[in-house]
Design an enzyme around this catalytic site. Structure first.
Site, mmCIF file in Angstrom:
data_model
loop_
_atom_site.group_PDB
_atom_site.id
_atom_site.type_symbol
_atom_site.label_atom_id
_atom_site.label_comp_id
_atom_site.label_asym_id
_atom_site.label_seq_id
_atom_site.Cartn_x
_atom_site.Cartn_y
_atom_site.Cartn_z
ATOM 1 N N ASP A 53 0.859 -1.278 -0.032
ATOM 2 C CA ASP A 53 0.055 -0.029 -0.044
ATOM 3 C C ASP A 53 0.713 1.331 0.079
ATOM 4 O OD1 ASP A 53 -2.343 1.863 0.967
ATOM 5 O OD2 ASP A 53 -3.301 -0.181 1.118
ATOM 6 N N HIS A 66 -3.464 6.006 3.890
ATOM 7 C CA HIS A 66 -4.439 4.833 3.365
ATOM 8 C C HIS A 66 -3.873 3.482 3.969
ATOM 9 C CE1 HIS A 66 -5.676 1.974 0.379
ATOM 10 N NE2 HIS A 66 -6.918 2.674 0.331
ATOM 11 N N ASN A 70 -14.417 0.778 -6.200
ATOM 12 C CA ASN A 70 -15.560 1.889 -5.736
ATOM 13 C C ASN A 70 -16.189 2.679 -6.745
ATOM 14 O OD1 ASN A 70 -14.412 1.297 -3.232
ATOM 15 N ND2 ASN A 70 -13.078 2.651 -3.089
ATOM 16 N N SER A 108 -11.398 -0.850 -0.157
ATOM 17 C CA SER A 108 -10.209 -0.954 0.428
ATOM 18 C C SER A 108 -10.396 -1.186 2.104
ATOM 19 C CB SER A 108 -9.640 0.270 0.471
ATOM 20 O OG SER A 108 -8.824 0.636 -0.702
#
Length: 453
Positions: free
Chosen positions: A204, A237, A329, A391
């Protein structure tokens, strides 16, 4: 693997994934008539608690994702591909990722860089990213496909980031974490709370290495971008994803993680802007598999299959890693990768009402679903934040995979995937469906299934 035609250029790729937002809209899809559904999903008051808590950042992450997309659309170094009115992908202009059957020697590389009037950007074994000062990506693909020993040439795609006594963690005790009870996490802890020998990699934006709820939960990681061992998070994130899995539990502060003891391996493969290239993410997956990760979480993706990404996923899978990825998304049924690869568990997001979250992608590649709306977790700069998105759903499944392997480390990755799917709580249409896959993950039932073996 065959050469890529010119048309592949027109299908380069990227996008998506990662974060979602604080959407509480109702989904048109009706949930199951199961009489236990109402008892399991009783969270509106807890959602209100999150909204009014001043210690938790409230971030419209769907809007944040759109900001990143707008930036890429207007970046002169990035090319845009429209798959349809809803789904788009991006790649770096004048760059190409080339896989050779053997690593070219220095004279061969010098000849090729001279031919394209460019240079080598990055390399990993026999895979090299070239950049030209004058040739387009399609011209580069055409050139390299004419060279000997080339297995494939493709654009360098861009990816976006798409408790038994109960824990005494502050946000858990005040019932802000609706997501853990709804997947029967506390009951599962009666069977196992995890094992620090079972490592879960988070590929990530990195992890806040000094976060009070994470610093004791981390093992050695890797910064792909800087090629060093300091994968600190400059975006937030990755820290949020890591906290959902393994925030320190029962320490009287912050939140409770799904696992009490499994370690997080932080892999920084995306930058502060919230996106990263195929090459860097693939390199992160391979590094994680080579350094002992038993579970790999990928809260990221794009809408076009990449040969390099497919190879990295296959490599990790053959090393017996369980790979989990967010579905995306965009409220779309367009397959997202790596979630749609058969070696990967693709995860959609469920809201606190038991319906598919309105932003969550869906389709026949969805394997299971998990909570993904207003999920409180750790955030960079030692903060906490409530985010939404697939996520956030994916790391719930990664945490469960870590618990399953903690209960029985001799299971194969296929065993773990089958247990997660076969014990899921059915939502939507009876049986497997495009919104929820096999259903909402159930920690207790999954661990009971392991225990009974």
């Amino acid at each position: 693997m065959g050469k890529l035609s010119k048309s592949l250029l027109a299908i380069s790729i990227v996008i998506l994934l990662s974060i979602g937002s604080i959407f509480l809209l109702q989904n048109d899809k009706e949930t199951t008539n199961n009489p236990n559904l109402e008892n399991r999903f009783q969270a509106p008051s807890k959602i209100q608690n999150i909204k009014h808590n001043k210690n938790v950042l409230h971030i419209n992450s769907i809007e944040m994702g759109e900001t990143i997309k707008n930036h890429l659309r207007n970046d002169p170094s990035v090319s845009l591909i429209k798959h349809n009115n809803k789904n788009e992908s991006h790649y770096h202009k004048r760059e190409v990722t080339v896989k050779f059957s053997r690593h070219p020697d220095n004279p061969e590389i010098a000849r090729m860089t001279n031919d394209i009037n460019g240079n080598v950007v990055k390399y990993l074994d026999s895979t090299i990213v070239f950049k030209s000062n004058e040739l387009s990506t399609s011209e580069l693909i055409q050139y390299f496909n004419s060279q000997p020993d080339v297995i494939f040439a493709e654009p360098n795609y861009i990816y976006l980031q798409n408790q038994i006594s109960f824990p005494n963690d502050l946000l858990y005790r005040e019932q802000y974490q609706w997501n853990l009870p709804v997947i029967q996490t506390e009951a599962g802890w009666d069977i196992t709370k995890g094992d620090e020998k079972i490592i879960i990699a988070v590929v990530d934006t990195g992890v806040d290495l000094n976060h009070p709820d994470l610093r004791k939960r981390l093992t050695k990681g890797y910064n792909v971008l800087e090629n060093n061992d300091y994968p600190d998070d400059d975006n937030g994130h990755g820290t949020h994803v890591a906290g959902i899995i393994a925030s320190e539990t029962n320490n009287r502060e912050g939140i409770a993680g799904i696992t009490w003891y499994n370690k997080i391996m932080p892999i920084k493969a995306m930058g502060a802007e919230g996106y990263g290239s195929t090459f860097d993410i693939a390199k992160g997956i391979i590094w994680a598999a080579d350094h002992g990760a038993k579970v790999i979480n990928l809260s990221l993706g794009n809408y076009h299959p990449s040969s390099l990404m497919k190879e990295a996923v296959k490599y990790a899978f053959e090393k017996n890693a369980v790979i989990i990825s967010a579905a995306g998304n965009d409220n779309s049924n367009h397959p997202s990768f790596p979630a749609a690869y058969p070696e990967v568990l693709g995860v959609s997001a469920v809201s606190y009402s038991g319906q598919r979250a309105p932003f969550s992608n869906y389709g026949d590649y969805i394997d299971v679903s998990a909570p993904g709306v207003q999920i409180p977790s750790t955030y960079f700069n030692k903060q906490y934040a409530a985010l939404s998105g697939t996520s956030m759903a994916s790391p719930h499944v990664a945490g469960l995979a870590g618990l399953i392997l903690s209960a029985n480390p001799n299971l194969t990755n296929k065993d773990v995937m089958n247990i997660i799917k076969s014990t899921a709580y059915d939502l939507g249409a009876p049986g497997k469906d495009n919104d929820f896959g096999s259903g909402l993950i159930d920690v207790q039932k999954a661990l009971q299934a392991v225990h009974s073996k």
